[in-house]
Design a protein around this motif. Structure first.
Motif, PDB file in Angstrom:
ATOM      1  N   ALA A 236       0.739  -1.070   0.199  1.00  0.00           N
ATOM      2  CA  ALA A 236       0.082  -0.156  -0.134  1.00  0.00           C
ATOM      3  C   ALA A 236       0.754   1.295   0.149  1.00  0.00           C
ATOM      4  O   ALA A 236       0.596   2.290  -0.681  1.00  0.00           O
ATOM      5  CB  ALA A 236      -0.892  -0.126   1.414  1.00  0.00           C
ATOM      6  N   GLY A 239       2.007   1.808  -3.374  1.00  0.00           N
ATOM      7  CA  GLY A 239       0.750   2.024  -4.269  1.00  0.00           C
ATOM      8  C   GLY A 239       0.186   0.588  -4.853  1.00  0.00           C
ATOM      9  O   GLY A 239       1.194  -0.151  -5.294  1.00  0.00           O
ATOM     10  N   PHE A 240      -0.755   0.297  -4.536  1.00  0.00           N
ATOM     11  CA  PHE A 240      -1.412  -0.987  -4.985  1.00  0.00           C
ATOM     12  C   PHE A 240      -1.193  -1.231  -6.324  1.00  0.00           C
ATOM     13  O   PHE A 240      -1.477  -0.080  -7.292  1.00  0.00           O
ATOM     14  CB  PHE A 240      -2.960  -1.013  -4.749  1.00  0.00           C
ATOM     15  N   TYR A 277       3.013   4.588   7.221  1.00  0.00           N
ATOM     16  CA  TYR A 277       2.104   4.367   6.409  1.00  0.00           C
ATOM     17  C   TYR A 277       0.991   5.306   6.523  1.00  0.00           C
ATOM     18  O   TYR A 277       0.634   5.906   5.306  1.00  0.00           O
ATOM     19  CB  TYR A 277       1.515   2.890   6.619  1.00  0.00           C
ATOM     20  N   LEU A 278       0.385   5.643   7.653  1.00  0.00           N
ATOM     21  CA  LEU A 278      -0.595   6.466   7.654  1.00  0.00           C
ATOM     22  C   LEU A 278      -0.062   7.803   7.329  1.00  0.00           C
ATOM     23  O   LEU A 278      -0.891   8.686   6.590  1.00  0.00           O
ATOM     24  CB  LEU A 278      -1.183   6.829   9.150  1.00  0.00           C
ATOM     25  N   VAL A 281      -0.244   8.003   3.325  1.00  0.00           N
ATOM     26  CA  VAL A 281      -1.490   7.899   2.722  1.00  0.00           C
ATOM     27  C   VAL A 281      -2.252   9.194   2.950  1.00  0.00           C
ATOM     28  O   VAL A 281      -3.230   9.557   2.147  1.00  0.00           O
ATOM     29  CB  VAL A 281      -2.112   6.805   3.052  1.00  0.00           C
ATOM     30  N   PHE A 282      -1.904   9.682   4.084  1.00  0.00           N
ATOM     31  CA  PHE A 282      -2.698  11.132   4.266  1.00  0.00           C
ATOM     32  C   PHE A 282      -2.430  12.216   3.377  1.00  0.00           C
ATOM     33  O   PHE A 282      -2.929  12.706   2.913  1.00  0.00           O
ATOM     34  CB  PHE A 282      -2.601  11.563   5.481  1.00  0.00           C
ATOM     35  N   ILE A 283      -1.042  12.128   2.954  1.00  0.00           N
ATOM     36  CA  ILE A 283      -0.450  13.064   1.887  1.00  0.00           C
ATOM     37  C   ILE A 283      -0.609  12.732   0.569  1.00  0.00           C
ATOM     38  O   ILE A 283      -1.157  13.209  -0.212  1.00  0.00           O
ATOM     39  CB  ILE A 283       0.950  13.191   1.996  1.00  0.00           C
ATOM     40  N   PRO A 285      -2.954   9.531  -1.351  1.00  0.00           N
ATOM     41  CA  PRO A 285      -4.008   8.453  -0.745  1.00  0.00           C
ATOM     42  C   PRO A 285      -3.916   7.610  -1.610  1.00  0.00           C
ATOM     43  O   PRO A 285      -4.543   6.389  -1.132  1.00  0.00           O
ATOM     44  CB  PRO A 285      -5.371   9.295  -0.944  1.00  0.00           C
ATOM     45  N   ARG A 286      -3.004   7.521  -2.445  1.00  0.00           N
ATOM     46  CA  ARG A 286      -2.710   6.156  -3.616  1.00  0.00           C
ATOM     47  C   ARG A 286      -1.417   5.719  -3.123  1.00  0.00           C
ATOM     48  O   ARG A 286      -0.938   4.956  -4.260  1.00  0.00           O
ATOM     49  CB  ARG A 286      -3.097   6.422  -4.929  1.00  0.00           C
ATOM     50  N   GLY A 287      -0.701   5.872  -2.241  1.00  0.00           N
ATOM     51  CA  GLY A 287       0.558   5.388  -2.039  1.00  0.00           C
ATOM     52  C   GLY A 287       1.587   6.312  -2.784  1.00  0.00           C
ATOM     53  O   GLY A 287       1.398   7.139  -3.528  1.00  0.00           O
ATOM     54  N   GLY A 290       1.430   4.716  -6.687  1.00  0.00           N
ATOM     55  CA  GLY A 290      -0.035   4.143  -7.101  1.00  0.00           C
ATOM     56  C   GLY A 290      -0.643   5.168  -8.320  1.00  0.00           C
ATOM     57  O   GLY A 290      -0.620   6.281  -7.912  1.00  0.00           O
ATOM     58  N   MET A 292      -3.926   4.201 -10.059  1.00  0.00           N
ATOM     59  CA  MET A 292      -5.143   3.919 -10.210  1.00  0.00           C
ATOM     60  C   MET A 292      -6.163   4.430  -9.097  1.00  0.00           C
ATOM     61  O   MET A 292      -5.832   4.910  -8.405  1.00  0.00           O
ATOM     62  CB  MET A 292      -5.612   2.484 -10.211  1.00  0.00           C
TER      63      MET A 292
ATOM     64  N   PRO B 109      -9.011  12.214   8.914  1.00  0.00           N
ATOM     65  CA  PRO B 109      -8.163  12.017   7.904  1.00  0.00           C
ATOM     66  C   PRO B 109      -8.421  10.711   7.219  1.00  0.00           C
ATOM     67  O   PRO B 109      -8.257  10.607   5.884  1.00  0.00           O
ATOM     68  CB  PRO B 109      -6.723  11.603   8.569  1.00  0.00           C
ATOM     69  N   ARG B 112     -10.734  10.096   3.798  1.00  0.00           N
ATOM     70  CA  ARG B 112     -10.152  10.628   2.494  1.00  0.00           C
ATOM     71  C   ARG B 112      -9.706   9.227   1.694  1.00  0.00           C
ATOM     72  O   ARG B 112      -9.636   9.285   0.254  1.00  0.00           O
ATOM     73  CB  ARG B 112      -9.094  11.472   2.468  1.00  0.00           C
ATOM     74  N   LEU B 113      -9.456   8.188   2.303  1.00  0.00           N
ATOM     75  CA  LEU B 113      -8.795   7.309   1.673  1.00  0.00           C
ATOM     76  C   LEU B 113      -9.820   6.322   0.864  1.00  0.00           C
ATOM     77  O   LEU B 113     -10.933   6.336   1.625  1.00  0.00           O
ATOM     78  CB  LEU B 113      -8.016   6.435   2.718  1.00  0.00           C
ATOM     79  N   TYR B 117      -6.606   1.088   0.899  1.00  0.00           N
ATOM     80  CA  TYR B 117      -6.026   1.838   1.500  1.00  0.00           C
ATOM     81  C   TYR B 117      -6.712   2.167   2.973  1.00  0.00           C
ATOM     82  O   TYR B 117      -6.050   2.291   3.930  1.00  0.00           O
ATOM     83  CB  TYR B 117      -5.648   3.324   0.870  1.00  0.00           C
ATOM     84  N   ILE B 120      -6.481  -0.914   5.042  1.00  0.00           N
ATOM     85  CA  ILE B 120      -5.258  -1.263   5.911  1.00  0.00           C
ATOM     86  C   ILE B 120      -4.894  -0.136   6.972  1.00  0.00           C
ATOM     87  O   ILE B 120      -4.461  -0.350   8.188  1.00  0.00           O
ATOM     88  CB  ILE B 120      -3.971  -1.270   4.674  1.00  0.00           C
TER      89      ILE B 120
END
Lengths: 292, 327
Positions: A236, A239-240, A277-278, A281-283, A285-287, A290, A292, B109, B112-113, B117, B120
């Motif tokens: 993740a 990016g998946f 990880y958190l 993805v907060f910055i 969201p698709r890794g 990623g 897609m 937060p 948004r995912l 994602y 997980i």
């Protein structure tokens, strides 16, 4: 904390990270190919470790030598699992995501049960191997040989995978199927064969990782579970679906884990991985890679 | 369609009332403590799964981290009880409130995912919670908390001699979670959630405040799960991080709903009624050998059910119900 200690820990983190990448890449590959998350991925790793263990115990083949055999065996295993089980989960017209999650999840439980049944819950290890317990010292930094070889194997595997996907016909078929399975069928490529091959490849790669892990890690039925979550986070993070995201993700996870272990008590070392990880993805969201 | 919907809702309510009344009579016939134990766990997981279903089923935000709220309910109750002597009833509500606030704080937060994602992220946050509790000395760290025996009373919600009071509480909680779901199904929220689940962009363009409706679902869901956690802690009389916040709880909340039919009113109850006794029975009858046969049977059943009944067990009932399930 000396600079020496920091460099030492970064170096071992990097080696471990490359191995994490190799563990996770099969997951990324299968996801990228067909949008399926294999929740039995950790159990694939566990089986590979047992195969390596038994090849050593019964035939005295060193794990390093048997690694290609383990990978080949896992390739067959992965393809068979696809053809026997996952293929049918792909047919669900409604709730497809749920069906796939619970099919692979149920499979994970069955595999764990089978391992307990046939191999007992005992912890096993390979007592003596060419690499086990040896270290190399380089400019005052000690690198454990199994991890070092694992890291090299991982780099070689990623390079091979890159070549395979971009330079061979089957690799192109794999890429094409991933982009549009329907159109691929029109030009005469059997989707099921490509998917089975993808599962084989994914399982073979985690098999390679498992064979090396068997040198320096305990082998028991639940061993996969502890690496599965790291593998999901790695995939993740990258990016998946991005195979090379798994490579970068693995390195990041390894380094972050090593740094966290320097700062926090060992029991909290995974917190760093999860927090990163958190944060990522907060910055994004698709890794990291990623699309897609 | 509207009239059908209203009729179905009335029928659901009547069926639920009849089932609850029958369940309340069960202890008259079931004297065996082992069986009572299974009934209590079944009702508890039905309640938990029903609550999980609000966020994950109706609103479509699949969480595999609800163990966090379960553990927060358990820990809030027992820390307040053992450290400050606060009665479990207040601790239970406090735990629910804290869980709801945390769920909304995380939602800010997290929502948004998308897709994997998000899933997980929920797993990871529950793992962080677990690790923190395992290292939190004041809360007993990995050793956990043993709840002191103060004698059987409803006031202290503690019963050593008979399990029946726990049975009735679990039944009440299950009814509450079911009723909240039933009530929300026909409320503004219920319609919003289904819209958010089906197509968030379209919902947003039609004036659904997607973010707020996800937050609402998260808060209700976390609150009810935390109440379940508080109950479980009193029922066990002992808690440690792994036994109230472990990943297995996140799964055991999700599985019944998925098995029964995710995003449906009856799915979680139906799923729990089959899954939990099956889990307990396979564990005690064939799991004792420690050879994993229970896992093999259990896993095989999950695979078979997932492949054979993609819409869950509720789809076995009349077609109109199956339609209602996907609506």
């Amino acid at each position: 904390m000396t600079a020496q200690a920091i460099i030492q820990s970064l170096a071992s983190g990097l080696l471990m990270g490359l191995l994490y990448g190799l563990i996770a890449v099969g997951l990324a590959l299968i996801f990228g190919l067909m949008d399926v998350t294999n929740f039995a991925h950790g159990e694939f790793l566990m089986i590979a470790m047992y195969v390596s263990f038994f090849l050593f115990t019964f035939f005295a083949i060193d794990p390093l030598l048997s690694a290609p055999l383990v990978a080949a065996a896992m390739f067959v295993f992965g393809a068979v699992i696809y053809l026997l089980i996952v293929r049918f989960a792909m047919r669900a017209k409604t709730n497809a995501g749920m069906v796939q999650i619970f099919t692979t999840f149920g499979l994970a439980i069955v595999l764990r049960g089978l391992a307990q049944f046939f191999f007992t819950p005992d912890y096993r290890s390979i007592p003596q191997s060419w690499l086990g317990g040896k270290t190399i010292s380089f400019a005052g930094i000690f690198l454990p040989e199994p991890q070092l070889v694992g890291a090299l194997v991982s780099i070689a595997a990623f390079a091979g995978l890159y070549f395979f996907i971009h330079r061979t016909d089957f690799g192109r078929a794999l890429e094409a199927t991933r982009e549009d399975p329907g159109a691929v069928a029109l030009v005469g490529i059997d989707k099921n064969r490509v998917f089975a091959f993808g599962w084989g490849l994914g399982a073979g790669l985690v098999g390679l990782a498992g064979a090396i892990m068997a040198v320096f890690f305990y082998i028991y039925p639940d061993v996969g579970a502890s690496f599965a979550l790291i593998a999901y986070v790695t995939v993740a993070l990258g990016g998946f679906g991005s195979v090379f995201g798994a490579f970068a993700g693995g390195i990041i996870v390894g380094l972050v884990e090593a740094m966290t272990a320097l700062m926090l008590p060992p029991s909290l070392k995974s917190v760093g991985i999860y927090a990163v990880y958190l944060l990522v993805v907060f910055i994004r969201p698709r890794g990291l890679f990623g699309s897609m | 369609m509207d009239r059908n919907f209203a009729a179905r809702r009335r029928r659901d309510l009547i069926v639920a009332a009849v089932l609850a009344a029958l369940a309340a009579l069960a202890p008259l016939f079931v004297k065996d403590v082992y069986v009572q134990n299974i009934l209590i766990l079944t009702l508890m997981y039905a309640a938990l799964s029903q609550s999980w279903n609000i966020l994950s089923g109706y609103c479509g935000q699949i969480s595999l981290g609800h163990a966090l709220y379960f553990g927060i309910g358990a820990y809030t109750t027992e820390l307040l009880f053992t450290k400050f002597g606060v009665l479990p009833w207040f601790g239970m509500l406090a735990g629910g409130a804290i869980a709801a606030v945390i769920a909304m704080g995380l939602g800010y937060p997290f929502f948004r995912l998308r897709g994997h994602y998000f899933v997980i992220a929920t797993i990871v946050i529950a793992e962080i919670g677990l690790l923190l509790f395992q290292n939190w000395e004041w809360a007993g760290a990995a050793m956990g908390i043993t709840i002191p025996v103060r004698g059987d009373s409803w006031l202290k919600f503690q019963f050593m001699r008979s399990k029946l009071p726990y049975f009735y509480f679990a039944l009440a909680l299950c009814c509450l979670a079911w009723f909240v779901t039933w009530w929300l199904e026909d409320s503004k929220w219920g319609f919003w959630w289904r819209a958010v689940k089906d197509n968030p962009e379209a919902a947003e363009s039609l004036g659904v405040v997607v973010f707020n409706s996800k937050m609402g679902a998260a808060a209700v869901s976390a609150f009810l799960v935390a109440i379940g956690g508080a109950f479980y802690a009193q029922f066990l009389a002992y808690i440690d991080p792994e036994s109230v916040m472990g990943f297995q709880f996140s799964l055991l909340m999700a599985l019944p709903a998925v098995l029964g039919g995710i995003g449906t009113l009856w799915g979680p109850v139906l799923g729990a009624a089959i899954l939990i006794p099956m889990t307990e029975l396979t564990r005690s009858f064939i799991g004792g050998s420690g050879r994993g046969v229970d896992l093999i049977v259990y896993g095989t059943l999950i695979v078979l059910i997932a492949l054979a009944l993609p819409q869950g067990l509720v789809s076995l009932f009349s077609r109109s119900k199956a339609k209602g399930a996907t609506r």
